[in-house]
Scaffold this motif. Structure first.
Motif, short mmCIF file in Angstrom:
data_model
loop_
_atom_site.label_atom_id
_atom_site.label_comp_id
_atom_site.label_asym_id
_atom_site.label_seq_id
_atom_site.Cartn_x
_atom_site.Cartn_y
_atom_site.Cartn_z
N THR A 337 24.66 43.93 64.55
CA THR A 337 24.48 42.67 65.29
C THR A 337 25.67 41.73 65.12
O THR A 337 25.61 40.57 65.52
CB THR A 337 23.18 41.96 64.83
N TYR A 339 27.61 40.94 62.16
CA TYR A 339 27.81 40.14 60.95
C TYR A 339 28.43 40.99 59.84
O TYR A 339 28.02 42.12 59.61
CB TYR A 339 26.48 39.52 60.48
N ALA A 348 22.03 33.53 60.21
CA ALA A 348 21.81 33.58 61.66
C ALA A 348 20.32 33.68 61.99
O ALA A 348 19.86 33.08 62.97
CB ALA A 348 22.57 34.77 62.25
N GLU A 351 19.12 30.09 61.75
CA GLU A 351 19.63 29.15 62.74
C GLU A 351 19.35 29.56 64.18
O GLU A 351 19.19 28.70 65.05
CB GLU A 351 21.14 28.98 62.55
N GLU A 352 19.28 30.87 64.44
CA GLU A 352 19.09 31.33 65.82
C GLU A 352 17.68 31.86 66.10
O GLU A 352 17.14 31.63 67.18
CB GLU A 352 20.13 32.40 66.16
N ALA A 353 17.11 32.58 65.12
CA ALA A 353 15.76 33.11 65.31
C ALA A 353 14.71 32.20 64.69
O ALA A 353 13.51 32.41 64.86
CB ALA A 353 15.65 34.51 64.70
N ASN A 354 15.17 31.20 63.95
CA ASN A 354 14.29 30.24 63.29
C ASN A 354 13.29 30.91 62.33
O ASN A 354 12.11 30.57 62.28
CB ASN A 354 13.52 29.39 64.32
N ARG A 386 10.11 37.75 65.94
CA ARG A 386 11.37 37.04 66.21
C ARG A 386 12.56 37.82 65.64
O ARG A 386 13.60 37.93 66.30
CB ARG A 386 11.34 35.64 65.57
N PHE A 390 15.56 39.43 67.81
CA PHE A 390 16.93 39.00 67.48
C PHE A 390 17.83 40.22 67.29
O PHE A 390 18.93 40.29 67.85
CB PHE A 390 16.90 38.15 66.20
N THR A 393 18.28 42.27 70.63
CA THR A 393 19.10 41.56 71.61
C THR A 393 20.59 41.65 71.26
O THR A 393 21.44 41.81 72.14
CB THR A 393 18.68 40.09 71.69
N LYS A 394 20.90 41.60 69.97
CA LYS A 394 22.31 41.56 69.54
C LYS A 394 22.86 42.95 69.17
O LYS A 394 24.07 43.07 68.91
CB LYS A 394 22.45 40.64 68.32
#
Length: 397
Positions: A337, A339, A348, A351-354, A386, A390, A393-394
């Motif tokens: 993904t 990183y 991430a 911050e992005e998937a909460n 989530r 995440f 998707t990435k």
């Protein structure tokens, strides 16, 4: 004003579990729908009978100082618990109550370690073990329990790590962060090595009540007279009775060490919180229905959540036997993904998937993340969904 910090604190690593939890709360307070899977505490309130006992103790005027090492009544309750659960017999002089199991461990290291003394710590480890050893002037010596070994270390690994400076070995079973449990046979082999080398065994048993799928918790102190004499049991009410904030833990073991710890506590904390001690008396002497109720709830959550986490691309996870954590290896998911480190991947996710998770680097296991299922099943399922979305998707082949 000119000043400098003491050298002993300059190398300390902040607790990653507390840092992530604080960041998640900060984001949540700002209105972001963050789901926290970092919790190291049960999501249940303290049982009603314990709350009632605490209130009654205050109303009765039991709000003054107590002996530094704990109320005699609480020591007796702990002795009865050890006899009932482990068939182990202790005297009050072999019990010291402290301000949570963490404080008890800290005090223990302070009284048994001199500069350059070594303590063997299996990886993955609870975040505070190495820091507390260093604060006492000791040297952590790490040995790795690999995934192939179910994150447990072997007697031979321990034997190879022992030197003339070795003072103690730490065993945490059930384990934070892995949830794995040492079998009786594994503990027997470890006990034999520790007897040969004449070193202490520090047995952290704080998760003993949270075991699943017919797994059995065995204290290494149960195995023989010698094992009992060299074992220092650390335990408390935090996880078993959902009393993390009450801050009551204890040590059971060598009388001379316990006395030294009690003397040190008399100059540092005076005594554990009086009201909390009366609550702990009820926790151990009162009905245990709530303990089993929580255990069954965690087992049910594990049954539901484990296959979902195992199905996330790039996640490789063992099914734990106890505690309330999963420790998936996620290096592949992080790299696929985009990183370069699992720490960045965890950031991430927040911050992005909460979703707040704990990077395994804080446990000496940098390819992993720790997921706690000490929250509602609904929130756990949402969080895992989530994370799954995440990653998918990435994902880049």
């Amino acid at each position: 004003m000119k000043y400098s910090l003491a050298e002993r604190v300059k190398t300390l690593t902040p607790s990653s579990t507390l840092a992530i939890t604080a960041k998640a709360k900060e984001l949540k307070a700002s209105g972001i729908d963050v789901i926290g899977l970092g919790a190291g505490e049960p999501d249940y309130n303290t049982p009603e009978n314990i709350l009632k006992a605490a209130a009654e103790s205050m109303e009765a005027g039991f709000t003054k100082y107590t002996p530094a090492g704990g109320l005699p009544e609480l020591k007796n309750a702990i002795i009865a618990k050890l006899e009932r659960d482990q068939k182990l017999t202790y005297k009050p002089s072999e019990i010291m109550v402290g301000v949570g199991a963490k404080h008890v461990l800290y005090t223990l290291f302070q009284v048994i370690l001199n500069p350059s003394d070594e303590v063997i710590i299996p990886i993955p480890y609870w975040v505070s073990y190495p820091e507390q050893v260093k604060l006492a002037g000791g040297t952590p010596v790490f040995i790795e329990g690999t995934k192939e070994q179910e994150y447990k270390v072997t007697a031979e690994q321990i034997r190879s790590a022992i030197t003339e400076k070795t003072r103690a070995l730490i065993i945490n079973s059930p384990s934070n962060p892995t949830g794995m449990i040492y079998s009786e046979e594994e503990l027997k082999q470890i006990a034999d090595v520790c007897k040969e080398a004449d070193i202490w065994v520090i047995s952290d048993e704080i998760y003993e009540k949270l075991v699943y799928n017919n797994a059995k918790h065995v204290s290494i102190a149960q195995l023989s007279d010698d094992a009992k004499e060299r074992t220092l049991i650390i335990n408390g009410v935090s996880k078993s009775h959902s009393m993390t904030g009450w801050r009551i833990g204890y040590i059971a073991g060598d009388e001379t060490i316990v006395k030294a710890m009690t003397d040190l506590a008399s100059h540092s904390t005076s005594n554990p919180v009086t009201t909390s001690q009366y609550a702990a008396i009820e926790a151990y002497n009162g009905p245990q229905d709530a303990v089993e109720e929580m255990r069954r709830a965690f087992e049910s959550r594990l049954k539901e959540i484990y296959p979902k986490v195992a199905a996330i691309p790039g996640f490789n996870v063992l099914r734990p036997q106890g505690a309330f954590y999963l420790l998936p290896e996620v290096r592949e998911a992080a790299e696929k993904t985009g990183y370069t480190s699992v720490d960045d991947f965890a950031q991430a996710l927040l911050e992005e998937a909460n979703v707040a998770v704990i990077p395994g680097s804080g446990f000496g296991s940098p390819d992993t993340i720790r997921l706690s299922y000490a929250t509602s099943l609904d929130l756990i399922e949402k969080a895992v969904k989530r994370i799954d979305e995440f990653v998918k998707t990435k994902w880049q082949d």
